[in-house]
Design a protein around this motif. Structure first.
Motif, PDB file in Angstrom:
ATOM      1  N   ASN A 268      34.518 -38.168 -39.479  1.00 41.14           N
ATOM      2  CA  ASN A 268      34.609 -37.844 -40.901  1.00 41.14           C
ATOM      3  C   ASN A 268      35.297 -36.500 -41.067  1.00 41.14           C
ATOM      4  O   ASN A 268      35.539 -35.784 -40.095  1.00 41.14           O
ATOM      5  CB  ASN A 268      33.217 -37.822 -41.540  1.00 41.14           C
ATOM      6  CG  ASN A 268      32.342 -36.721 -40.963  1.00 41.14           C
ATOM      7  OD1 ASN A 268      32.428 -35.563 -41.374  1.00 41.14           O
ATOM      8  ND2 ASN A 268      31.491 -37.067 -39.988  1.00 41.14           N
ATOM      9  N   ASP A 269      35.601 -36.150 -42.323  1.00 42.43           N
ATOM     10  CA  ASP A 269      36.199 -34.855 -42.623  1.00 42.43           C
ATOM     11  C   ASP A 269      35.385 -34.124 -43.686  1.00 42.43           C
ATOM     12  O   ASP A 269      35.921 -33.406 -44.514  1.00 42.43           O
ATOM     13  CB  ASP A 269      37.653 -35.020 -43.070  1.00 42.43           C
ATOM     14  CG  ASP A 269      37.796 -35.894 -44.309  1.00 42.43           C
ATOM     15  OD1 ASP A 269      36.764 -36.393 -44.827  1.00 42.43           O
ATOM     16  OD2 ASP A 269      38.944 -36.080 -44.767  1.00 42.43           O
TER      17      ASP A 269
ATOM     18  N   PHE B 104      39.812 -36.368 -37.522  1.00 37.91           N
ATOM     19  CA  PHE B 104      38.541 -36.014 -38.153  1.00 37.91           C
ATOM     20  C   PHE B 104      37.939 -34.798 -37.458  1.00 37.91           C
ATOM     21  O   PHE B 104      38.468 -34.296 -36.477  1.00 37.91           O
ATOM     22  CB  PHE B 104      37.560 -37.192 -38.152  1.00 37.91           C
ATOM     23  CG  PHE B 104      37.598 -38.056 -36.923  1.00 37.91           C
ATOM     24  CD1 PHE B 104      38.230 -39.296 -36.953  1.00 37.91           C
ATOM     25  CD2 PHE B 104      37.014 -37.647 -35.740  1.00 37.91           C
ATOM     26  CE1 PHE B 104      38.269 -40.095 -35.815  1.00 37.91           C
ATOM     27  CE2 PHE B 104      37.040 -38.441 -34.612  1.00 37.91           C
ATOM     28  CZ  PHE B 104      37.678 -39.674 -34.649  1.00 37.91           C
ATOM     29  N   ASN B 105      36.823 -34.315 -38.023  1.00 40.25           N
ATOM     30  CA  ASN B 105      36.283 -33.014 -37.622  1.00 40.25           C
ATOM     31  C   ASN B 105      35.776 -33.016 -36.176  1.00 40.25           C
ATOM     32  O   ASN B 105      35.408 -34.049 -35.616  1.00 40.25           O
ATOM     33  CB  ASN B 105      35.139 -32.612 -38.558  1.00 40.25           C
ATOM     34  CG  ASN B 105      35.617 -32.349 -39.974  1.00 40.25           C
ATOM     35  OD1 ASN B 105      36.814 -32.286 -40.242  1.00 40.25           O
ATOM     36  ND2 ASN B 105      34.677 -32.194 -40.893  1.00 40.25           N
TER      37      ASN B 105
ATOM     38  N   SER C 205      28.905 -33.909 -36.249  1.00 41.81           N
ATOM     39  CA  SER C 205      30.239 -33.437 -36.612  1.00 41.81           C
ATOM     40  C   SER C 205      30.056 -32.157 -37.412  1.00 41.81           C
ATOM     41  O   SER C 205      29.014 -31.932 -38.028  1.00 41.81           O
ATOM     42  CB  SER C 205      31.021 -34.483 -37.415  1.00 41.81           C
ATOM     43  OG  SER C 205      30.414 -34.724 -38.666  1.00 41.81           O
TER      44      SER C 205
END
Length: 703
Positions: free
Chosen positions: A120-121, A614-615, A636
């Motif tokens: 995810n971000d 993504f993170n 994350s």
């Protein structure tokens, strides 16, 4: 795609190039962390051999699928649990670490059961269902007793010298109480990003001297007393600073010990004896010794030195260039405006006083930290320890730059397991003298890369090449102090293997297998690949597992195999320990390594946004049994941040990690924020605690 598809004679290809020129990092991170080292030619210009000098076409997937089966369980090499430091001529008088009682860690080999976090971000810390997290401490919060509360708009160097520093990295927890309800938290402060620290920052040359001094004070490390919250796995900072709390920064007094102490190469106008240094810089990873002290490695120290005039002496220039230090008039951080010792034209030996492994005693706030010259001077990612078969102490170290080397130190004297003050003082001198080696890796398939490995495995053997043994230089034409001060040049001459940015190097606490995180090396060409570094344009990184001969950390030879080739699991040229890649979490750019009491490897990443989209985060990887190679994303981290640490407590109930440089995204400023972690305003580096919160499934991390 099935894990059994593919064959050595199928059409092979180079791995796809993912990410930009920085290999996953933002341009801002490259600028502030290492002064854009990736935009310059690699300092290693030696002609050391690569395994393969034939232009290759790709990787044998069939070979990768079987690599994990070659792992050997090695017993009898206990890893160290802590690190410490005292003045070379004034031993620490702090208490010995308490013997913990009543701990109930998870059984060894306990399976991982949590559901992995998806990529995810999001601008937050994301943990699996059934877990919770909290901020333990963040940049600017008071550490020492007289430190004021943090005021972003009214910072001062005097305040910062007593407040938690910037950009947390290596994390360790050392017990205070026998019941393990109180502890000391150690954190490295690697570097500063003034663009996110000060309003209206327009560059170091236009900064005020006070701003430069604030940045200097924000480097170093912090010791903070923490306490358990009830009977949970959560830990919090003790509100009122206690006597152990301490800030170490660029102005703190250090001593130099070991064979290079007093060398003419370390002498300056302020220190004509060459034994006293002010400050430590760019401390990245580290370790904890069995006697309860912290080892912390100085990494990208080159960027802190400017020159008011060109370096004209050819020998000095060559030595500077091997470490990436500027040889022409100019500056990066402009610290020489605040302190002349950072002007190499005025103090040509000052850079030689950085790049060391430092030992700090967290139990004695009055002790003087020591820089151990016997361990060599490189860009140390960290230093982790193991006890050899005959009772000495080995220290494993990576030099974090493209095409650099992996090192090992073995102490001259033996570790004492006793608990007396005399035993501890003896142990705290173990790293002052010993033997220093550098690794040479050899593949067991001579035709690689022109042909796939003959045994279908990316593995081989290796040896530790001697640099200093029994107090004598093993490198022709170099004295002992030259080998230790200019260790890279000595390793070049010895013929060490150029690796893909060796970062954390850490031995498994039970098997003794040494796991090496090789974060990436986008500059490796197709003609430079070898079995230990098998990918050209390697922007995703890999992990090597190394087994010492006879299971002895003092051995001169070893075997090795690739345990992980990171990257998109759907790419056939990645390898996840032989596990079904349709079930694993996507990992790239592995950086830090840790272990939990159940024997599982924990990996923190640095560069996922560019390499995967993504993170960054923290991942767990079993290395034994049917689940070996089944990597799962455990957390994350926020936008622009790197995950550092990690550290799992001895009871297996808590994972701590450092959230480094949140919001460090190209174009971000204090007015144009990319992140508001952790408190909803200016982004601030922090340490967070993660624990099991669900009432079922057991209290342990990984459940």
């Amino acid at each position: 795609m099935s894990d059994t598809e593919g064959s050595p004679d199928r059409e092979r290809r180079l791995l796809p190039l993912i990410g930009g020129a920085h290999g996953g990092r933002s341009a801002m991170t490259c600028k502030y962390r290492c002064d854009d080292a990736c935009f310059h030619d690699a300092p290693n210009t030696s002609d050391n051999e690569y395994f393969g000098d034939v232009v290759r076409g790709g990787i044998s997937r069939r070979g990768l699928l079987r690599t994990g089966a070659a792992a050997v369980a090695v017993a009898g090499s206990g890893t160290a649990l802590g690190t410490g430091a005292a003045a070379a001529h004034a031993p620490s008088h702090g208490p010995k670490p308490p013997a913990l009682t009543g701990l109930e860690p998870p059984e060894y080999g306990r399976p991982v059961t949590f559901t992995a976090v998806g990529g995810n971000d999001l601008d937050n810390v994301i943990v699996p269902n059934g877990y919770d997290w909290s901020v333990t401490i963040a940049w600017g919060e008071p550490v020492e007793r007289d430190a004021p509360p943090f005021d972003f708009d009214n910072q001062s160097a005097a305040a910062q010298r007593g407040q938690f520093g910037y950009n947390a990295d290596f994390v360790a927890v050392l017990p205070l109480g026998r019941r393990f309800d109180r502890a000391l938290l150690w954190v490295n402060h690697e570097y500063t990003n003034e663009n996110l620290m000060f309003h209206g920052w327009s560059g170091a040359e236009s900064a005020t001297v006070e701003q430069l001094r604030i940045s200097m004070a924000a480097h170093g490390g912090s010791i903070v007393e923490i306490e358990r919250v009830g009977d949970t796995g959560e830990w919090r900072r003790v509100d009122r600073p206690r006597r152990y709390n301490r800030r170490i920064h660029a102005g703190t007094a250090f001593t130099v010990d070991g064979p290079a102490a007093g060398s003419a190469l370390l002498r300056t106008a302020a220190d004509p004896d060459g034994t006293s240094v002010r400050g430590m810089l760019n401390n990245c990873a580290g370790g904890v010794t069995p006697w309860g002290t912290i080892l912390t490695g100085e990494e990208n120290f080159h960027q802190y030195f400017g020159a008011t005039a060109d370096v004209t002496d050819p020998t000095t220039a060559e030595r500077y260039e091997r470490y990436g230090i500027r040889t022409t008039a100019g500056t990066s951080r402009a610290w020489e405006r605040a302190d002349q010792r950072f002007d190499v034209a005025a103090e040509p030996n000052e850079p030689n006083r950085f790049g060391w492994v430092v030992e700090v005693d967290p139990y004695d706030p009055d002790s003087t930290p020591r820089k151990h010259s016997a361990l060599g001077r490189v860009k140390h990612e960290g230093a982790t320890t193991a006890v050899t078969a005959d009772g000495r102490v080995a220290v494993y170290m990576g030099d974090d730059e493209a095409f650099e080397y992996v090192y090992k130190f073995v102490s001259r004297e033996k570790y004492r397991e006793g608990t007396s003050r005399r035993d501890r003082q003896h142990n705290m001198r173990l790293l002052e003298n010993g033997d220093l080696y550098v690794a040479k890796f050899t593949g067991d398939s001579p035709e690689f890369p022109d042909s796939p490995p003959a045994d279908d495995l990316f593995d081989g053997s290796g040896q530790w090449l001697p640099l200093v043994v029994n107090g004598e230089s093993m490198v022709d034409g170099m004295t002992v102090d030259e080998v230790l001060v200019f260790t890279r040049a000595a390793a070049d001459q010895a013929g060490a293997t150029m690796m893909d940015r060796p970062e954390d190097v850490e031995p498994h606490p039970v098997t003794g297998t040494v796991y090496m995180a090789l974060t990436k090396n986008a500059d490796r060409t197709a003609g430079q690949v070898d079995e230990a570094n098998p990918r050209a344009g390697n922007k995703w990184g890999h992990v090597i597992a190394l087994d010492e001969s006879r299971g002895d950390a003092a051995a001169k030879t070893f075997t090795w195999h690739i345990a992980l080739l990171a990257g998109d699991p759907e790419d056939p040229d990645t390898y996840y320990g032989g596990f079904d890649k349709s079930q694993v979490s996507h990992i790239a750019t592995p950086d830090n390594v840790a272990f939990d009491p159940a024997g599982r490897v924990w990996l923190a990443t640095d560069g996922m946004p560019g390499a995967a989209g993504f993170n960054d985060g923290m991942f767990v990887m079993p290395v034994e049994g049917d689940d070996a190679g089944h990597i799962r994303r455990f957390t994350s981290v926020p936008v622009g941040a790197e995950c550092c640490g990690p550290f799992v407590t001895p009871d297996g109930r808590t994972a701590l990690m450092a959230i480094q440089h949140p919001g460090e995204v190209d174009g971000a400023t204090t007015e144009n924020r990319a992140s508001t972690f952790p408190y909803g305003n200016q982004p601030r580096p922090a340490v967070v605690t993660v624990w099991r919160s669900a009432p079922h499934g057991g209290p342990y991390i990984g459940d």
